[in-house]
Design a protein around this motif. Sequence first.
Motif, short mmCIF file in Angstrom:
data_model
loop_
_atom_site.label_atom_id
_atom_site.label_comp_id
_atom_site.label_asym_id
_atom_site.label_seq_id
_atom_site.Cartn_x
_atom_site.Cartn_y
_atom_site.Cartn_z
N ARG A 69 106.62 54.43 19.55
CA ARG A 69 105.86 54.03 20.73
C ARG A 69 106.60 54.61 21.93
NH1 ARG A 69 102.95 53.19 17.08
NH2 ARG A 69 101.84 51.27 16.54
N VAL A 71 107.17 54.44 25.35
CA VAL A 71 106.91 53.42 26.36
C VAL A 71 108.08 53.34 27.33
CG1 VAL A 71 106.54 50.94 26.73
CG2 VAL A 71 105.56 52.04 24.69
N TYR A 90 106.99 40.55 27.85
CA TYR A 90 107.38 41.96 27.84
C TYR A 90 106.23 42.76 28.43
CZ TYR A 90 107.49 46.63 25.67
OH TYR A 90 107.45 47.98 25.43
N GLN A 94 102.77 52.75 28.24
CA GLN A 94 102.77 53.63 27.07
C GLN A 94 101.97 54.90 27.36
OE1 GLN A 94 101.96 53.59 22.22
NE2 GLN A 94 102.16 51.65 23.29
N HIS A 105 101.59 50.54 12.28
CA HIS A 105 102.53 49.49 11.88
C HIS A 105 101.90 48.14 12.20
CE1 HIS A 105 104.92 49.13 16.00
NE2 HIS A 105 103.64 48.93 16.14
N HIS A 107 103.20 43.91 13.25
CA HIS A 107 104.32 43.02 13.56
C HIS A 107 103.78 41.67 13.98
CE1 HIS A 107 103.24 44.58 17.52
NE2 HIS A 107 103.60 45.78 17.14
N ARG A 113 96.61 45.61 25.44
CA ARG A 113 96.62 46.92 26.10
C ARG A 113 95.69 46.81 27.28
NH1 ARG A 113 100.31 48.12 22.32
NH2 ARG A 113 99.54 47.41 20.32
N HIS A 146 97.98 48.46 13.38
CA HIS A 146 97.46 49.21 14.53
C HIS A 146 98.16 50.54 14.68
CE1 HIS A 146 100.73 46.60 15.93
NE2 HIS A 146 100.99 47.48 16.87
N HIS A 148 97.71 54.22 17.39
CA HIS A 148 97.06 54.74 18.58
C HIS A 148 96.97 56.27 18.46
CE1 HIS A 148 98.38 50.81 19.92
NE2 HIS A 148 99.63 51.19 19.99
N ASP A 164 101.20 47.87 28.13
CA ASP A 164 101.41 47.02 26.96
C ASP A 164 101.95 45.68 27.44
OD1 ASP A 164 100.80 48.71 24.75
OD2 ASP A 164 102.76 49.68 24.90
#
Length: 350
Positions: A69, A71, A90, A94, A105, A107, A113, A146, A148, A164
Amino acid sequence: MTASPPSTARQAFYDEIRKFSMTPLWESLSTLVPHTPNSPCVPARWRWDDVLPFIEQAGTLISAEEAVRRVLVLENPALPGKASITQSLYAGLQLILPGEVAPAHRHVQSALRFIVHGRGAYTAVDGERTTMLPGDFIITPGWTWHDHGNEGVDGQSEPVVWLDGLDIPMIRFFDAGFEEKSAALSQRVSRPEGNALARYGHNLLPVDYQPTSPTSPLFNYPYARTREVLERLYRDHELDAWHGVKLRYVNPVTGGWPMPTLATFMQFLPAGFAGKPFRSTDGAVYSVVEGRGRVIVDGQSMAFGPKDHFVVPSWKTFTLHADEDAVLFSFSDRPVQSALNILREEKLDA
Ligand code: GTQ
């Protein structure tokens, strides 16, 4: 903290018990149990004009695939090294360039977004892709696969930047983080684009639909529709003296928040709006969609314009002012505070 430093005898005692992993409560009681919230976070703003060159530079230094990512994290200046914009939230910007893929991935952390710049990137969530357009609000609920990408739209492709927002600090606080990488770079698409919006986004639900989680099954909330509603409600004189026309995004199945840890909002401030002072225990992160104005937090004024970001920490009194018609997206940890029954907010009279 007690006002004066401890006596020599007490300090010697503290030093001694420290070796046994103990510490005197009375030296820190008023900090641990504050009379009112006293956030260590400070109000801060990231101007788009300052940020964009660095985002572009990041694009030349590392690919989305290598970075996983790519970012730039927006860190609260008072929390250096914590990757946190408030104690619980957080935020990052991005970048995905035409032709790139940010690998699949999943998590435990929930992600939102909010599309800031450029058209034609997509996010795929559990088998369905959605094209991202500026102002769209998209969710990636916890533990959903997900990835992108950026394949362009209408034959055009350009760099795309989005905000993000994640609950990373909350998950870290609970030490409850899990993550998995997919063997495939991009996940297999199993439903056509727009399927979720058709199923869940029109005040209707498939007749046998049974929710399987508290999370919204709708994962793109397109800006075009949100903007239209803000405009309409403004015309209908539904202007709040503190918030302007402010709406919250919902899980259409439950009426609750789209995700269990993150609340999201969109508000319209007409040109000339001078909001009354407000404070709330949920500090919030703002992304400016349209218009110019100012936020004044505890007397500190920060001007804002399109694509700027700013943060208002918990329980700081602030007012919003618009020089032009302005549209602000924001997010906070409100669902968690509500669930814990600790949310407090106050509409103050100037
Ligand atoms: O897109 O999955 O800004 O996992 C931070 C962690 C984005 C993401 C972030 C992430 C993602």
